[in-house]
Write a protein that holds these residues in place. Structure first.
Motif, PDB file in Angstrom:
ATOM      1  N   GLN A   1      65.956 -26.966 -36.081  1.00  0.00           N
ATOM      2  CA  GLN A   1      66.110 -28.012 -35.553  1.00  0.00           C
ATOM      3  C   GLN A   1      66.448 -29.073 -36.705  1.00  0.00           C
ATOM      4  N   ARG A   2      67.058 -29.986 -36.451  1.00  0.00           N
ATOM      5  CA  ARG A   2      67.390 -31.134 -37.318  1.00  0.00           C
ATOM      6  C   ARG A   2      66.378 -31.606 -38.174  1.00  0.00           C
ATOM      7  N   ARG A   3      65.203 -31.949 -37.525  1.00  0.00           N
ATOM      8  CA  ARG A   3      64.134 -32.499 -38.177  1.00  0.00           C
ATOM      9  C   ARG A   3      62.995 -31.740 -38.721  1.00  0.00           C
ATOM     10  N   ALA A   4      62.951 -30.582 -38.370  1.00  0.00           N
ATOM     11  CA  ALA A   4      62.066 -29.509 -38.649  1.00  0.00           C
ATOM     12  C   ALA A   4      61.359 -29.553 -40.116  1.00  0.00           C
ATOM     13  N   PRO A   5      62.275 -29.780 -41.087  1.00  0.00           N
ATOM     14  CA  PRO A   5      61.743 -29.898 -42.506  1.00  0.00           C
ATOM     15  C   PRO A   5      60.732 -31.298 -42.584  1.00  0.00           C
ATOM     16  N   ALA A   6      60.999 -32.358 -41.872  1.00  0.00           N
ATOM     17  CA  ALA A   6      60.260 -33.631 -41.734  1.00  0.00           C
ATOM     18  C   ALA A   6      59.031 -33.371 -41.064  1.00  0.00           C
ATOM     19  N   ALA A   7      59.075 -32.342 -39.915  1.00  0.00           N
ATOM     20  CA  ALA A   7      57.861 -32.192 -39.204  1.00  0.00           C
ATOM     21  C   ALA A   7      56.956 -31.233 -40.302  1.00  0.00           C
ATOM     22  N   LEU A   8      57.530 -30.248 -40.892  1.00  0.00           N
ATOM     23  CA  LEU A   8      56.696 -29.502 -41.780  1.00  0.00           C
ATOM     24  C   LEU A   8      56.008 -30.510 -42.834  1.00  0.00           C
ATOM     25  N   ALA A   9      56.688 -31.401 -43.355  1.00  0.00           N
ATOM     26  CA  ALA A   9      56.186 -32.378 -44.338  1.00  0.00           C
ATOM     27  C   ALA A   9      55.033 -33.097 -43.724  1.00  0.00           C
ATOM     28  N   ALA A  10      55.010 -33.306 -42.454  1.00  0.00           N
ATOM     29  CA  ALA A  10      54.271 -34.376 -41.789  1.00  0.00           C
ATOM     30  C   ALA A  10      52.869 -33.264 -41.274  1.00  0.00           C
ATOM     31  N   LEU A  11      52.944 -32.225 -41.004  1.00  0.00           N
ATOM     32  CA  LEU A  11      51.952 -31.181 -40.951  1.00  0.00           C
ATOM     33  C   LEU A  11      51.230 -31.022 -42.234  1.00  0.00           C
ATOM     34  N   TRP A  12      51.810 -30.826 -43.258  1.00  0.00           N
ATOM     35  CA  TRP A  12      51.281 -30.838 -44.714  1.00  0.00           C
ATOM     36  C   TRP A  12      50.375 -32.241 -44.710  1.00  0.00           C
ATOM     37  N   GLU A  13      51.311 -32.998 -44.558  1.00  0.00           N
ATOM     38  CA  GLU A  13      50.146 -34.201 -44.873  1.00  0.00           C
ATOM     39  C   GLU A  13      49.056 -34.506 -44.234  1.00  0.00           C
ATOM     40  N   LYS A  14      49.019 -34.087 -43.123  1.00  0.00           N
ATOM     41  CA  LYS A  14      47.633 -34.073 -42.033  1.00  0.00           C
ATOM     42  C   LYS A  14      46.993 -32.846 -42.575  1.00  0.00           C
ATOM     43  N   GLY A  15      47.196 -31.967 -43.331  1.00  0.00           N
ATOM     44  CA  GLY A  15      46.151 -30.866 -43.652  1.00  0.00           C
ATOM     45  C   GLY A  15      46.389 -29.654 -42.920  1.00  0.00           C
ATOM     46  N   TYR A  16      47.288 -29.383 -42.174  1.00  0.00           N
ATOM     47  CA  TYR A  16      47.538 -28.337 -41.573  1.00  0.00           C
ATOM     48  C   TYR A  16      48.052 -27.122 -42.202  1.00  0.00           C
ATOM     49  N   ARG A  17      47.564 -25.868 -42.025  1.00  0.00           N
ATOM     50  CA  ARG A  17      47.937 -24.625 -42.532  1.00  0.00           C
ATOM     51  C   ARG A  17      49.233 -23.859 -41.588  1.00  0.00           C
ATOM     52  N   VAL A  18      50.016 -23.719 -42.294  1.00  0.00           N
ATOM     53  CA  VAL A  18      51.433 -23.438 -41.592  1.00  0.00           C
ATOM     54  C   VAL A  18      52.117 -21.992 -42.080  1.00  0.00           C
ATOM     55  N   ARG A  19      52.762 -21.269 -41.131  1.00  0.00           N
ATOM     56  CA  ARG A  19      53.359 -20.040 -41.619  1.00  0.00           C
ATOM     57  C   ARG A  19      54.884 -20.103 -41.339  1.00  0.00           C
ATOM     58  N   SER A  20      55.648 -19.499 -42.033  1.00  0.00           N
ATOM     59  CA  SER A  20      57.015 -19.479 -41.775  1.00  0.00           C
ATOM     60  C   SER A  20      57.420 -17.962 -41.434  1.00  0.00           C
ATOM     61  N   ALA A  21      57.928 -17.726 -40.188  1.00  0.00           N
ATOM     62  CA  ALA A  21      58.391 -16.487 -39.835  1.00  0.00           C
ATOM     63  C   ALA A  21      59.625 -15.785 -40.538  1.00  0.00           C
ATOM     64  N   THR A  22      59.269 -14.660 -41.133  1.00  0.00           N
ATOM     65  CA  THR A  22      60.019 -13.813 -41.791  1.00  0.00           C
ATOM     66  C   THR A  22      61.403 -13.308 -41.140  1.00  0.00           C
TER      67      THR A  22
END
Length: 880
Positions: free
Chosen positions: A535-556
């Motif tokens: 998705q076009r804004r997925a990287p911005a979504a990831l940055a926002a999740l990090w900023e809020k302190g969420y733990r995130v994974r990336s599917a291999t």
């Protein structure tokens, strides 16, 4: 002798300083129309500013204050704010015309817009309208901040138009509406002006090597994010461009001149320019450009100002202030005054003293010459625009461009460009078939399309702009060009697209801006949320999740859920069981994230997937927010650094630290008494090198290379872009064993005995001047997560990596040389050299990685197709 010299020196100092101090900064030769009578109630620039134009550079706020004072004092001038810069400075323009025209401006504009679409009107009706209409003439000044003389000139031009009491100017104002964009780049202008004014000394610095002629990095040319705004007229990446284009479209002038400066050893350039030209422009464009150039020349001859034409500058690329107006139906032109870095005065290489006052004067006289020349041919120029806006006059055979709607990526960016530019787009409401050319293959045949697919008809007033943006490859008459060879939007944004020589006959409706949608499925999910990384804004979504302190994974790898929804590799997974401390806010956060970023988020009550790895599989890698350092300052490329910084800071909202080369090269910290060079890299996870080329060896000596290698082996990620790539090969730093593909050397008899006068043209044709090459992408690699398997890479030069087993080739040029060139220009020899070679790759070094990106992945932030690779290199790769 010594005593005599000291006596002479004392006499000079007593007389007021060195010989250079005797320079007259405002000589009588460059007086502004001194024989004209002016309205005494209108403030002159000198009376308002407290100094004569040419004595010093004017701060932007003071220039704006003067323009406001003029508008308040004169009924000939209206002032308008059309936007603001990143730094909050107002973007203003002046509208100058006779008071009677101001009084009926709404009616004038209404009639002017009618001329854009004369279908159903007879020739006599058009002639009657043109007979009553004023000509619209516009100017853009100071788009490059350190080319600062034109805003100074704009003040004098505005004063002349506001206060002049002569009959000539009164008649010109009756016949004209003049739009003055007085400073396109206030942020860059002030960056330069503040610095220069702080360097001014009592002795006028004629010596070219003096400090005042060497503005520090990043100088003032660029805007706040170090972009060249004179490449952004079409794309509208920045607020300066978006505001100006919106205001330009309000007036749709017949004549526009873009004001610039070049090196101070050059004389004044005026139209016409050189090849290549946009061959789709009306045939009358060239004669009119010559007409206006000769109007300038008449003034230059009168005042003994040196000039040149038909050389150096072409108007092929449509994103210039000189070429964009031309594809909008105007006579778009360029002026280039010698003067960059000249300060108030400088001695040129032929011993001439070039004054700031002369630079202001030269721009002043060409502005007035253009205004008068426009008024003299008012009706002819209006008819030129009427013809240019008539799609029946188009030289292109294409009637319709088609963009499939279901392709995601950067389609919304292109549609936003169309909307800002006023290009009409239709959405098909039924399936249809038509003979069309496929941009991916270059082949023409019957193609099937679906309801919802988008149609851009060339049958509209802005057909010239439509073709300029959408044509995959405009005809090139000369491969040696000032800028780039292709800029086609479908290629730049890596979209599937088609063009047809037929007008598509299908039911359709106008495309309008979509309302914000609820993009979250099962917001109160109990187990996990997933976000498709393509998705076009997925990287911005990831940055926002990090900023809020969420733990995130990336599917291999990709996976499919029980309802058959497929998710590609790179999809983000937010496990509720790994974010238990967020239990009270996670649902609200996910709803807000989906809305803010306009992305789709899917919630699950289970982690079991139908195909592929389960959501909590250890193969889905935890990815943490990286600490990122971006190298800036020489030898690194200012433009590339600005583009990368903008990508992360403004668009992605991911913190990136800009590290000066001089800071990186500090040798000691007294507090600790130890070396303090590249050891600082331990504070970062990712190091981005935006170019730098051969000069990188001056940044990284033998000891620094060893420290860099140690840092990488410990897990650091280096992202080497463009000509920084070569430094990380076996031939240079030896940090990796990667090799550059050796370009063939020209040892032909022609090259051996090439006449001097032919060398520039000969070798110019040997280079690739910004062309689109077809490329293949390994979308299973983390560097390519979110991309399509096929990509258009923008190529300057001939650098490429030689594929090897140790190098993870992620992007390589199409293997068949005959199919490699998608648009632009490249010799057969260069295409054979590049075919099958790597332009994007990764090599593991210990626990870390070196990322090789030989092509700019976010060029000017409009060639966006490859830009996800830069985001992946920074945000995803450190976790793999």
């Amino acid at each position: 002798m010594k005593n005599t010299f000291q006596l002479l020196l004392c006499l000079v100092l007593m007389a007021g300083g060195s010989l250079s101090a005797q320079v007259d900064l405002t000589p009588e030769r460059f007086d502004f129309d001194p024989d004209i009578t002016y309205d005494a109630s209108i403030p002159t620039p000198e009376s308002f500013l407290g100094y004569e134009l040419g004595d010093q550079f004017t701060l932007y706020a003071n220039a704006v204050a003067y323009f406001r004072a003029l508008a308040a004092a004169s009924d000939r001038i209206a002032i308008n704010q059309y936007g603001a810069t990143y730094e909050g400075k107002p973007l203003i323009n002046l509208v100058v015309t006779a008071p009677a025209n101001h009084d009926r401006m709404d009616a004038i504009l209404e009639d002017h817009y009618k001329l854009m679409d004369t279908d159903g009107m007879s020739t006599s009706q058009v002639d009657d309208m043109v007979e009553e209409m004023p000509v619209f003439t516009s100017f853009s000044y100071n788009i490059h901040g350190n080319e600062a003389s034109s805003t100074e000139a704009a003040m004098q031009v505005a004063y002349r138009l506001a206060a002049g009491q002569d009959q000539e100017i009164a008649e010109v104002l009756e016949q004209s509406v003049i739009i003055m964009f007085v400073c396109i780049n206030p942020d860059g202008r002030d960056r330069y002006t503040y610095w220069y004014n702080s360097m001014v000394r009592s002795q006028v610095g004629l010596e070219p090597r003096d400090l005042e002629h060497y503005a520090p990095w990043p100088n003032g040319r660029t805007n706040h994010y170090w972009f060249d705004l004179n490449r952004d007229w079409v794309w509208g990446v920045h607020p300066e461009s978006r505001g100006q284009v919106a205001e330009y479209r309000k007036w749709m002038p017949q004549v526009h001149v873009d004001y610039h400066e070049q090196g101070y050893n050059s004389n004044y350039f005026t139209t016409p320019g050189t090849t290549p030209r946009n061959l789709l422009l009306p045939d009358d464009y060239e004669p009119y450009a010559d007409y206006f150039g000769r109007a300038n020349i008449e003034q230059f001859n009168k005042h003994r100002i040196n000039y040149f034409t038909r050389d150096a500058f072409d108007f092929f690329y449509p994103g210039y202030g000189s070429s964009y107006p031309s594809v909008m139906g105007a006579i778009g032109m360029l002026t280039e005054q010698g003067g960059i870095g000249a300060g108030r005065a400088i001695e040129t290489n032929d011993g001439y003293v070039l004054l700031l006052r002369q630079r202001v004067f030269d721009h002043y006289i060409t502005s007035l010459a253009t205004i008068k020349a426009s008024a003299a041919r008012r009706q002819e120029l209006l008819k030129y625009s009427v013809n240019a806006w008539n799609s029946g006059s188009s030289k292109s055979r294409v009637k319709t461009y088609i963009l499939p709607a279901e392709q995601g990526g950067y389609l919304e960016d292109v549609l936003a460009i169309f909307q800002r530019q006023g290009i009409a787009v239709e959405r098909a409401t039924a399936d249809f078939s038509v003979s069309a050319m496929d941009y991916r293959t270059g082949r023409t045949g019957r193609q099937d399309f679906k309801a919802g697919d988008l149609l851009v008809s060339a049958d509209q007033p802005l057909h010239l702009l439509v073709h300029a943006i959408m044509e995959p490859a405009l005809e090139i008459e000369d491969s040696v060009m000032y800028d780039m060879a292709t800029w086609s939007a479908p290629l730049a944004y890596n979209l599937d697209a088609y063009s047809s020589e037929l007008a598509v006959n299908v039911a359709s409706e106008p495309l309008t801006a979509a309302d914000a949608a609820e993009n979250i499925t099962k917001a109160d999910a109990n187990y996990a949320y997933v976000i498709d990384w393509s998705q076009r804004r997925a990287p911005a979504a990831l940055a926002a999740l990090w900023e809020k302190g969420y733990r995130v994974r990336s599917a291999t790898e990709g996976f499919t859920d029980d309802e058959g929804r497929e998710f590609p590799a790179g999809t983000l997974v937010i496990l509720r069981g790994r974010n238990l401390e967020k239990a009270d806010e996670i649902v609200a956060d996910m709803r807000a994230l989906a809305g803010d970023q306009q992305i789709e988020i899917v919630g699950y009550d289970t982690g079991r997937m139908q195909e592929g790895y389960d959501l909590a599989s250890s193969r889905n890698r935890p990815i943490q927010q990286p600490r990122v350092a971006l190298m800036v300052e020489p030898p690194f490329d200012t433009y590339t650094a600005g583009q990368i910084y903008f990508l992360f800071d403004w668009e992605t909202k991911l913190p990136v630290q800009r590290i000066r080369t001089s800071v990186l090269q500090q040798t000691a910290v007294p507090k600790f008494g130890q070396r303090y060079g590249l050891a600082d890299l331990n504070d970062y996870d990712v190091l981005i090198l935006p170019g730098g080329g051969n000069s990188l060896k001056e940044v990284f000596g033998k000891e620094e290379i060893n420290q860099l290698k140690t840092w990488i082996r410990s897990g650091g990620v280096v992202v080497a872009t463009e000509d920084a790539v070569d430094f990380f090969t076996a031939k240079a730093s030896k940090i990796t064993d990667v090799k550059m593909a050796e370009a063939p050397k020209d040892s032909s008899e022609t090259a051996l005995y090439l006449p001097y006068k032919e060398r520039q043209d000969y070798y110019g044709k040997k280079r690739i001047p910004g062309s689109a090459l077809r490329a293949n992408i390994d979308i299973s690699h983390p560097l390519a997560f979110g991309l399509k398997p096929e990509l258009y890479s923008l190529k300057f030069g001939v650098d490429a990596l030689k594929p090897s087993t140790g190098l993870q080739t992620v992007g390589y040029y199409h293997r068949a040389a005959e199919d490699l060139l998608a648009a632009g220009y490249a010799t057969e020899e260069n295409l054979k050299h590049l075919a099958g070679n790597t332009f994007a790759g990764v090599m593991s070094v210990g626990q870390g990685k070196v990322v090789f990106l030989t092509d700019n992945t976010q060029y000017r932030m409009f060639w966006r197709g490859p830009s996800r690779m830069m985001q992946n290199a920074v945000m995803i790769l450190p976790g793999f």
